[in-house]
Scaffold this active site. Structure first.
Site, PDB file in Angstrom:
ATOM      1  N   SER A 293      -8.603  -9.468   3.603  1.00  0.00           N
ATOM      2  CA  SER A 293      -9.948  -9.786   4.102  1.00  0.00           C
ATOM      3  C   SER A 293     -11.040  -9.302   3.155  1.00  0.00           C
ATOM      4  O   SER A 293     -12.227  -9.481   3.430  1.00  0.00           O
ATOM      5  CB  SER A 293     -10.158  -9.146   5.486  1.00  0.00           C
TER       6      SER A 293
ATOM      7  N   ASP B 135      -2.441   0.731   7.198  1.00  0.00           N
ATOM      8  CA  ASP B 135      -3.691   1.416   6.865  1.00  0.00           C
ATOM      9  C   ASP B 135      -4.348   2.025   8.099  1.00  0.00           C
ATOM     10  O   ASP B 135      -5.567   2.213   8.124  1.00  0.00           O
ATOM     11  CB  ASP B 135      -4.665   0.454   6.179  1.00  0.00           C
TER      12      ASP B 135
ATOM     13  N   ASP C  92      -4.452 -13.574  14.345  1.00  0.00           N
ATOM     14  CA  ASP C  92      -5.274 -12.805  15.277  1.00  0.00           C
ATOM     15  C   ASP C  92      -6.363 -13.666  15.918  1.00  0.00           C
ATOM     16  O   ASP C  92      -6.621 -13.572  17.126  1.00  0.00           O
ATOM     17  CB  ASP C  92      -5.880 -11.576  14.608  1.00  0.00           C
TER      18      ASP C  92
ATOM     19  N   ARG D 229       0.850  -1.194   0.000  1.00  0.00           N
ATOM     20  CA  ARG D 229       0.000   0.000   0.000  1.00  0.00           C
ATOM     21  C   ARG D 229       0.891   1.252   0.000  1.00  0.00           C
ATOM     22  O   ARG D 229       1.579   1.510   0.991  1.00  0.00           O
ATOM     23  CB  ARG D 229      -0.902   0.044   1.233  1.00  0.00           C
TER      24      ARG D 229
ATOM     25  N   ASP E 126       6.743  -6.457   3.758  1.00  0.00           N
ATOM     26  CA  ASP E 126       6.668  -7.736   3.052  1.00  0.00           C
ATOM     27  C   ASP E 126       6.321  -7.420   1.595  1.00  0.00           C
ATOM     28  O   ASP E 126       6.199  -6.255   1.214  1.00  0.00           O
ATOM     29  CB  ASP E 126       5.594  -8.597   3.716  1.00  0.00           C
TER      30      ASP E 126
END
Length: 443
Positions: free
Chosen positions: A318, A209, A287, A113, A140
């Site tokens: 996701s 983000d 998570d 991003r 990454d």
């Protein structure tokens, strides 16, 4: 410890001043050749012969001064050593005395991003100290444009690159989850860099983000001592899963909770907990793995009433799950709360549990229909009771809060209770009195 150091500093200063005063008196009272060293000495039958060795007297005085200067030097060094443990620079004025502050690095997990710039700009804008809050960006994916954005910050951030970009062998039915496997691998590598390679003792983890609130750094610094000292805690999170505008009290920016649900999305971890988790770190879905009872071990996290992070990344592995319905509406705190000056003792386990349960179970029980239709009188709090998984999910969904459970724990839940605001009134969606444990089948 602080009193002891303060006493040492005062004693050292006192000795230094006293000794100089004694020297002045001695020099003023020292007899010149041919003079008596003490008035009335001859009257007491003790005669003093004036010395004729003026050079010897001068050398003896010089030796005495040299020895005393060495002693004073040692005293000043001791004062300086103790003082340096308290002293911290103040850019707006002289140095101020304060305990040495721990370094809390901010680990930014990045991939592809280029909007990581928004995250980094806000962190750098609000960061009170580069020394106390070093920013480490672990990337990454090998995405060149994102790497260029990170490099553009120069020495303001540390840029780490995850070296293993290969695909991970997975079962055919998990091929579509390859991204989750890579994220888990990246987290493990990045946290090992922070704790093992760079030897930090704590870290705050954010993703590329996230935007942070004005008191983001203050929040984590104030809560670090509690996280380290309370074994019933294992993380501090900046996130409220039910923190949408209208579902939180805008006048309670200083309100904090214990929660049994691992929130993530801007969270602090200490080295001791990582050393416990790292050997069994999962291959994917890290998570949700954190939310399993085997990892949580009945420990809680701290979370705020009003979130200190806001996610702006709709697209990701996701595929925007929950984003359009919940995450984009999360209210980000806009005021600065001086948490380090507040008494946070109410968050200690026994104190908090007793006070929380008393407030929840002394609140009047109301019906779902009255809450939904806004028929409640007064500001609350009110208790809305559930006893089964289905009843919880129906009420949560229809009232606008997140209805999913992980290992039986509802989002933001503490001892089964979910706290939120509905039509300006505090509601506790709670199990019956006498709750003992979560049912892991409620997932």
């Amino acid at each position: 410890m602080l009193r002891k150091r303060g006493s040492l500093i005062l004693c050292g200063a006192f000795l230094f001043i006293t000794w100089n005063a004694i020297l002045v008196l001695l020099l003023r009272g020292r007899p010149l050749p041919g003079q008596s060293s003490e008035p009335g000495r001859e009257q007491r039958g003790v005669a003093e012969r004036p010395t004729k060795d003026v050079l010897g007297d001068v050398l003896r005085i010089a030796d005495t001064f040299e020895a005393e200067l060495e002693r004073q030097k040692k005293i000043l060094l001791q004062i300086q050593n103790h003082h340096s443990q308290w002293e911290s620079p103040n850019r707006d004025g002289p140095k101020v005395v304060a305990p040495r502050q721990p370094v809390i690095p901010i680990l930014v997990i990045a991939c592809n991003r280029v909007t990581v710039r928004r995250c980094l700009d806000k962190l750098l804008q609000l960061r009170p100290s580069a020394e106390l809050y070093p920013i480490i960006v672990s990337q990454d994916c090998g995405h060149a444009d994102t790497a260029e954005v990170i490099r553009s910050y120069g020495d303001k951030v540390t840029h780490l690159k995850q070296p293993d970009l290969s695909d991970i062998p997975v079962q055919p039915q998990h091929k579509k989850f390859q991204g989750y496997y890579k994220i888990s691998r990246h987290y493990r590598w990045a946290l090992n860099q922070v704790f093992k390679t760079l030897s930090h003792s704590s870290v705050v983890i954010v993703e590329d983000d996230l935007e942070v609130a004005p008191d983001f750094f203050e929040y984590f610094r104030a809560l670090l001592p509690l996280l380290k000292s309370d074994p019933s805690l294992w993380c501090v999170s900046a996130w409220n899963d039910n923190g949408r505008d209208g579902y939180v009290d805008p006048g309670k920016a200083n309100l904090l909770y214990r929660t049994d649900f691992f929130p993530g999305l801007g969270w602090m971890l200490v080295k001791e907990v990582w050393e416990e988790l790292e050997p069994k770190w999962p291959a994917s879905f890290w998570d949700d793995w954190m939310r399993q009872p085997e990892q949580r071990r009945n420990r809680a996290c701290i979370r705020p009433e009003i979130s200190r992070t806001l996610t702006f990344g709709r697209q990701g592995v996701s595929l925007g799950q929950f984003y359009d319905k919940y995450l984009r509406y999360i209210k980000l705190n806009t005021e600065f709360v001086p948490f380090s000056k507040l008494d946070l003792g109410y968050l200690n386990e026994e104190t908090y549990r007793k006070a929380f349960e008393e407030e929840v179970y002394s609140a009047p029980v109301v019906t779902y229909e009255d809450v939904k239709q806004g028929k409640l009188k007064g500001s609350g709090p009110f208790r809305l009771q559930y006893s089964r998984k289905d009843s919880f999910k129906v009420m949560a969904k229809n009232l606008g809060i997140m209805d999913d459970l992980k290992s039986g724990v509802p989002r933001t839940g503490y001892r089964g209770v979910v706290s939120f605001i509905s039509r300006g009134q505090r509601i506790y969606l709670a199990p019956p009195p006498g709750w003992t444990k979560y049912d892991t089948s409620w997932s």
